[in-house]
Design an enzyme around this catalytic site. Structure first.
Site, PDB file in Angstrom:
ATOM      1  CG  HIS A  40      -1.738  -1.411   0.868  1.00  0.00           C
ATOM      2  ND1 HIS A  40      -2.818  -1.207   0.442  1.00  0.00           N
ATOM      3  CD2 HIS A  40      -2.291  -1.758   2.178  1.00  0.00           C
ATOM      4  CE1 HIS A  40      -3.236  -2.562   1.132  1.00  0.00           C
ATOM      5  NE2 HIS A  40      -2.542  -3.339   1.393  1.00  0.00           N
ATOM      6  CG  ASN A  56       5.879  -8.629   0.110  1.00  0.00           C
ATOM      7  OD1 ASN A  56       6.598  -8.445  -1.052  1.00  0.00           O
ATOM      8  ND2 ASN A  56       4.376  -8.460   0.374  1.00  0.00           N
ATOM      9  CE1 TYR A  65      24.018   6.984  10.953  1.00  0.00           C
ATOM     10  CE2 TYR A  65      23.057   7.929  12.628  1.00  0.00           C
ATOM     11  CZ  TYR A  65      23.986   7.401  11.581  1.00  0.00           C
ATOM     12  OH  TYR A  65      25.013   8.845  12.447  1.00  0.00           O
TER      13      TYR A  65
END
Lengths: 136, 167
Positions: A40, A56, A65
Site C-alpha cells: 500500500h 514486501n 539511520y
C-alpha cells in the site's frame, strides 16, 4: 559518464514527482535487491539501507539511520522479508532472511533468520517466518 | 430526496465543508441506484479524491452512518471489514485482513468506536460497542463492549462510557 550527468535531471524530476504522488520517500542511495513490493502507499520513509531480494513493504513504514557518532548506522535487511504496517526499523542492526516484522513493531536489534518480531521494543515470538505468506 | 446516511455524516462534522470529498462520493456510490453514466462518474471522482488523500477504501465496504475521519491520510481498509455507526477514524489507521493462520479474515467493528492515530487492527476479530482504541496500538484479539485498548501487544481494560466526550 560524469560529463553526461545532466541527463539525469529529467529523470530526477519525474522520480521526485512520482514519490510525492505515492507518498513515499525513497533514498536514491538505498541498495535494494530485485522484487521489492509496496503493498500500500502513503507515509513510507526509506533511508540509506540495504535490502535483499523479494521484500514486501507496507504503508507507514520507516527504515533509516539512528544513533550518534560511532554507534549510528542504518539497517541491513535480508531476502524474503515482510515489514508490516507502521513498523520502524532503525539503527545499525542486521535482519536475517525470511523474517516477518509485525505491524507497529519497533526493531533496533539484530534478528536471526526465520523469526517473527512484534511489539515495542521488538520481541521474537516464534520462528515460523514468512512461511505460507508469499503467493497470495 | 434526502440522503439520510450523508446527512448523519454531515452532523458529525458540524458543517458541510469539513467533510473530505472522497467520503461524499463514497456515500453517493453506495446510496444512489446504479445508473450507466452517473455511477461511472462517481467511481472516477471517488478514485481521484482517494488518491489525493492516499486512502485505499474499496467502495463496497459496509460502513454505518455517522463516520468521522479526523485527518484523512494513509488510511487502508480491507474489503471484507464491517464497520458500525458513529465511528471515528484518524490518520494512519489500518484495518487489515490476514491471509493465513486461524485469524484468517477481516475485522468487524461495532458502534461508537474511536480508533486512534496509527493504530492497526488485523485479522478476523470482533470489536464491541463503545470501545476506545488508543493511538499506535496493535489489536489482534476480540475486544468486549465498554473497554479501552492500548499498547502493542494490546491490553484491554474495562470502563463504562469509554468513549464519552470523544464521540
Amino acid at each position: 559518464m560524469e560529463a553526461l550527468s545532466f541527463l539525469r535531471i529529467p529523470f530526477m524530476l519525474l522520480y521526485k514527482r512520482e514519490c510525492r504522488k505515492a507518498g513515499i520517500q525513497l533514498s536514491l542511495k538505498a541498495d535494494i535487491g530485485e522484487g521489492l513490493k509496496f503493498e500500500h502507499y502513503g507515509g513510507i520513509v526509506i533511508g540509506d539501507v540495504k535490502i535483499g531480494k523479494n521484500c514486501n513493504v507496507f504503508h507507514n513504514v520507516t527504515l533509516g539511520y539512528a544513533g550518534r557518532g560511532t554507534k549510528g548506522g542504518s539497517p541491513t535487511i535480508g531476502d524474503n522479508v515482510v515489514i508490516g504496517a507502521g513498523a520502524v526499523v532503525v539503527g545499525p542492526c542486521h535482519i536475517g532472511n525470511n523474517v516477518f516484522i509485525g505491524a507497529n513493531a519497533y526493531v533496533y536489534q539484530d534478528i536471526p533468520d526465520n523469526a517473527v518480531v512484534t511489539a515495542v521494543p521488538g520481541q521474537i515470538i516464534s520462528y515460523n517466518g514468512t512461511k505460507g505468506y508469499f503467493g497470495h | 430526496m434526502k440522503n439520510e446516511v450523508l446527512s448523519k455524516d454531515y452532523q458529525r462534522y458540524g458543517c458541510k465543508s469539513g467533510m473530505p470529498l472522497f467520503q461524499y462520493y463514497f456515500r453517493m456510490l453506495q446510496t444512489t441506484p446504479s445508473h450507466k453514466f452517473i455511477t461511472r462518474w462517481y467511481k472516477f471522482a471517488y478514485r481521484v479524491f482517494c488518491k489525493i488523500n492516499h486512502i485505499e477504501i474499496p467502495h463496497g465496504v459496509q460502513i454505518g452512518a455517522g463516520l468521522y475521519i479526523g485527518h484523512a491520510y494513509s488510511i487502508i481498509i480491507n474489503r471484507d471489514t464491517i464497520i458500525g455507526e458513529n465511528v471515528n477514524i484518524h490518520k494512519g489507521v489500518t484495518l487489515g485482513g490476514e491471509n493465513r493462520g486461524k485469524r484468517k479474515g477481516a475485522p468487524i467493528i461495532g458502534n461508537k468506536v474511536w480508533i486512534g492515530i496509527n493504530s492497526t487492527i488485523v485479522g478476523n476479530v470482533k470489536i464491541g460497542h463503545d470501545v476506545l482504541i488508543a493511538p499506535n496500538s496493535f489489536v489482534n484479539i476480540d475486544v468486549p463492549d465498554h473497554s479501552i485498548v492500548f499498547g502493542n501487544p494490546c491490553v484491554i481494560k474495562h470502563k463504562e462510557n469509554a468513549t464519552e466526550g470523544y464521540i
